[in-house]
Design an enzyme around this catalytic site. Structure first.
Site, PDB file in Angstrom:
ATOM      1  N   PRO A 204       0.666  -1.119  -0.183  1.00  0.00           N
ATOM      2  CA  PRO A 204      -0.232   0.038   0.104  1.00  0.00           C
ATOM      3  C   PRO A 204       1.253   0.949   0.057  1.00  0.00           C
ATOM      4  CG  PRO A 204      -0.446  -1.429   1.611  1.00  0.00           C
ATOM      5  CD  PRO A 204       0.978  -1.932   0.932  1.00  0.00           C
ATOM      6  N   GLU A 205       0.310   2.160  -0.662  1.00  0.00           N
ATOM      7  CA  GLU A 205       0.982   3.524  -0.554  1.00  0.00           C
ATOM      8  C   GLU A 205       0.127   4.599  -0.575  1.00  0.00           C
ATOM      9  OE1 GLU A 205       3.700   3.687  -4.916  1.00  0.00           O
ATOM     10  OE2 GLU A 205       3.414   1.604  -4.915  1.00  0.00           O
TER      11      GLU A 205
END
Length: 276
Positions: free
Chosen positions: A2-3
């Site tokens: 996840p960014e």
């Protein structure tokens, strides 16, 4: 992994589910996930009310009054909210029982995620110790500071963007995307970028991260955004995961190389390494 856009989507989902709820009990089944004494963590969190759910870079910040519960999802961390008792799951490692009978459960197949408590007054020190750059928005991500940071480093531009010190929140997916949009090879030394290239890169970082947030993040492999829902940004990706497909700009096949040990997608024509 996840960014920033995916974490922001999770934040918004959590905010709609748990804001104002009081934590009545906490169960931790994998102590290494807690970056402090487990029993002290449980004791300090129990009885606290979730006043806000904020974000800084890729970190979620649960505001519990005088302290912040700081959560990093790492590779595959996810939060699920159940209106009643949570189902048995071997990947569920932290369970927050809330005052309305619901449960907020943190699941992590890889067990790389972390949680810790930081006094609210110490947040800036926490950010400094983790070398977090500004958020990728025009107001805080200024051209002058970005250009100065680039000029001080010989790092390949991809590695430099990944280390979070120039700007917070970009990971492998969005670094590949912003470098393609900016016609920059990922191995170009940071200090070699011209002023025009720096301006273009900054503008693309701001634009692409805003678009990714609007689309709810990218669903890549096992990652899903808030509470298991799919994002839509993967439909907008130009190079990441597109090996062998035609470059949307010039038609040359997209290639995948290694940069600093990370798989990197690029167009060798549009992002010519020796272009100045």
């Amino acid at each position: 992994m996840p960014e920033l856009p995916e974490v922001e989507t999770v934040r918004r989902g959590l905010e709609g589910q748990v804001l104002g709820r009081t934590i009545k009990q906490v169960t931790v089944t994998y102590a290494k996930m807690i970056r402090m004494d487990k029993e002290r963590f449980i004791q300090e969190v129990t009885g606290q009310t979730i006043l806000a759910v904020n974000r800084r870079g890729k970190y979620l910040l649960f505001d519990l009054g005088e302290v912040l519960l700081i959560s990093h999802l790492r590779m595959e961390g996810k939060y699920f909210h159940y209106p009643r008792q949570a189902p048995e799951d071997k990947h569920a490692h932290v369970d927050f029982g809330l005052d309305d009978g619901s449960h907020l459960v943190y699941q992590d197949v890889r067990k790389f995620g972390t949680m810790e408590l930081v006094a609210k007054k110490d947040l800036e020190a926490f950010i400094a110790s983790h070398r977090l750059g500004p958020e990728p928005v025009a107001e805080s991500f200024t051209l002058d500071s970005f250009q100065a940071g680039l000029k001080r480093s010989k790092k390949p531009i991809k590695n430099h963007l990944l280390d979070q010190s120039l700007v917070a929140g970009l990971g492998n997916i969005y670094v590949d995307e912003v470098l393609w949009a900016s016609s920059l090879h990922p191995e170009r030394p940071s200090q070699s970028l011209s002023q025009d290239e720096v301006i273009r890169l900054r503008e693309n970082i701001i634009r692409i991260m805003a678009l990714a947030i609007e689309k709810g993040g990218s669903t890549i492999r096992t990652y899903h955004n808030a509470f298991g829902e799919n994002g839509r940004m993967q439909d907008e990706l130009k190079v990441y995961g597109q090996t062998g497909q035609a470059c949307p700009r010039c038609g040359h096949p997209i290639e995948k190389i290694k940069v600093g040990g990370r798989g990197s997608h690029l167009c060798p024509v549009c992002q010519e390494k020796n272009r100045t």
